[in-house]
Design a protein around this motif. Structure first.
Motif, PDB file in Angstrom:
ATOM      1  N   GLU A  34       0.823  -1.209   0.000  1.00 29.54           N
ATOM      2  CA  GLU A  34       0.000   0.000   0.000  1.00 29.54           C
ATOM      3  C   GLU A  34       0.859   1.260   0.000  1.00 29.54           C
ATOM      4  OE1 GLU A  34      -3.372   0.589  -0.274  1.00 29.54           O
ATOM      5  OE2 GLU A  34      -3.310  -1.514  -0.879  1.00 29.54           O
ATOM      6  N   ALA A  35       1.927   1.262   0.782  1.00 37.06           N
ATOM      7  CA  ALA A  35       2.806   2.433   0.852  1.00 37.06           C
ATOM      8  C   ALA A  35       3.443   2.717  -0.508  1.00 37.06           C
ATOM      9  CB  ALA A  35       3.876   2.225   1.915  1.00 37.06           C
ATOM     10  N   LEU A  36       3.936   1.679  -1.161  1.00 33.19           N
ATOM     11  CA  LEU A  36       4.536   1.863  -2.487  1.00 33.19           C
ATOM     12  C   LEU A  36       3.481   2.342  -3.483  1.00 33.19           C
ATOM     13  CD1 LEU A  36       6.837  -1.266  -2.622  1.00 33.19           C
ATOM     14  CD2 LEU A  36       7.592   1.133  -2.593  1.00 33.19           C
ATOM     15  N   TRP A  72      -3.920   5.404   4.407  1.00 31.51           N
ATOM     16  CA  TRP A  72      -4.423   6.264   3.345  1.00 31.51           C
ATOM     17  C   TRP A  72      -3.400   7.359   3.055  1.00 31.51           C
ATOM     18  CZ3 TRP A  72      -6.156   6.450   8.368  1.00 31.51           C
ATOM     19  CH2 TRP A  72      -6.120   7.674   9.035  1.00 31.51           C
ATOM     20  N   ARG A  73      -3.598   8.011   1.937  1.00 30.11           N
ATOM     21  CA  ARG A  73      -2.766   9.155   1.585  1.00 30.11           C
ATOM     22  C   ARG A  73      -3.557  10.422   1.865  1.00 30.11           C
ATOM     23  NH1 ARG A  73       1.232  10.188  -3.460  1.00 30.11           N
ATOM     24  NH2 ARG A  73       1.738  12.326  -2.897  1.00 30.11           N
ATOM     25  N   GLU A  74      -2.881  11.373   2.476  1.00 33.08           N
ATOM     26  CA  GLU A  74      -3.483  12.654   2.785  1.00 33.08           C
ATOM     27  C   GLU A  74      -2.489  13.732   2.336  1.00 33.08           C
ATOM     28  OE1 GLU A  74      -6.037  12.847   6.417  1.00 33.08           O
ATOM     29  OE2 GLU A  74      -4.538  14.346   6.983  1.00 33.08           O
ATOM     30  N   VAL A  79      -0.639   8.176   5.766  1.00 34.67           N
ATOM     31  CA  VAL A  79      -1.114   8.135   7.145  1.00 34.67           C
ATOM     32  C   VAL A  79      -1.491   6.701   7.482  1.00 34.67           C
ATOM     33  CG1 VAL A  79      -2.776   9.054   8.811  1.00 34.67           C
ATOM     34  CG2 VAL A  79      -2.009  10.480   6.889  1.00 34.67           C
ATOM     35  N   VAL A  80      -1.049   6.257   8.651  1.00 37.53           N
ATOM     36  CA  VAL A  80      -1.344   4.916   9.137  1.00 37.53           C
ATOM     37  C   VAL A  80      -1.939   5.052  10.527  1.00 37.53           C
ATOM     38  CG1 VAL A  80      -0.370   2.688   9.773  1.00 37.53           C
ATOM     39  CG2 VAL A  80       0.586   3.940   7.849  1.00 37.53           C
ATOM     40  N   ALA A  81      -3.087   4.425  10.749  1.00 37.97           N
ATOM     41  CA  ALA A  81      -3.716   4.424  12.066  1.00 37.97           C
ATOM     42  C   ALA A  81      -3.873   2.976  12.519  1.00 37.97           C
ATOM     43  CB  ALA A  81      -5.077   5.116  12.014  1.00 37.97           C
TER      44      ALA A  81
END
Length: 138
Positions: A34-36, A72-74, A79-81
């Motif tokens: 997901e990060a990539l 998600w991307r902001e 952002v990771v929760a």
């Protein structure tokens, strides 16, 4: 903001996954992908995964046996929760702000995650505990 820590305006873009201790290897693989996909440089993935692993491990060993991750991307940040149902945590100040004692063998996870992320925030209350981390993508 929803209960899982994902702002309502990014709900459709967020990816979420429930996990337990045995799921941590799969969770790291999911998060790296997901990060990539969301723009993180390949050379930043290692530090990202160390921070994520520290927070996720804390969630399922100190909070509750099951936890949830949202990513998600902001804007320019990923952002990771991580949310768990643990409600017993009482802390003074911002957790992970001060380094652990020199000879510490545990209690370093949030400090390490704070050092590797651009921002780390902890909230806890009757609905559980959430650690939110931001990683700049530029």
């Amino acid at each position: 903001m929803k209960d899982d820590g994902v702002p309502a305006h990014v709900t459709g873009a967020a990816r979420e996954r429930a996990f337990s201790l045995v799921d941590l290897p799969d969770l790291r693989e999911f998060a790296a992908t997901e990060a990539l996909r969301r723009g993180m440089r390949e050379d930043a993935i290692g530090d990202f995964l160390v921070a994520l692993n520290e927070v996720a491990t804390n969630a399922v060993t100190h909070g509750s046996t099951k936890a949830r991750l949202a990513i998600w991307r902001e804007g320019p940040a990923l952002v990771v929760a991580v949310h768990d149902d643990g409600r017993q945590w009482r802390f003074e100040g911002e957790p992970g702000h001060d380094p652990p004692p020199e000879n510490a063998t545990s209690g370093m996870g949030l400090w390490v995650a704070r050092m590797l992320s651009n921002d780390l925030h902890v909230t806890t209350g009757p609905r559980g505990t959430r650690v939110t981390m931001r990683f700049l993508l530029a």
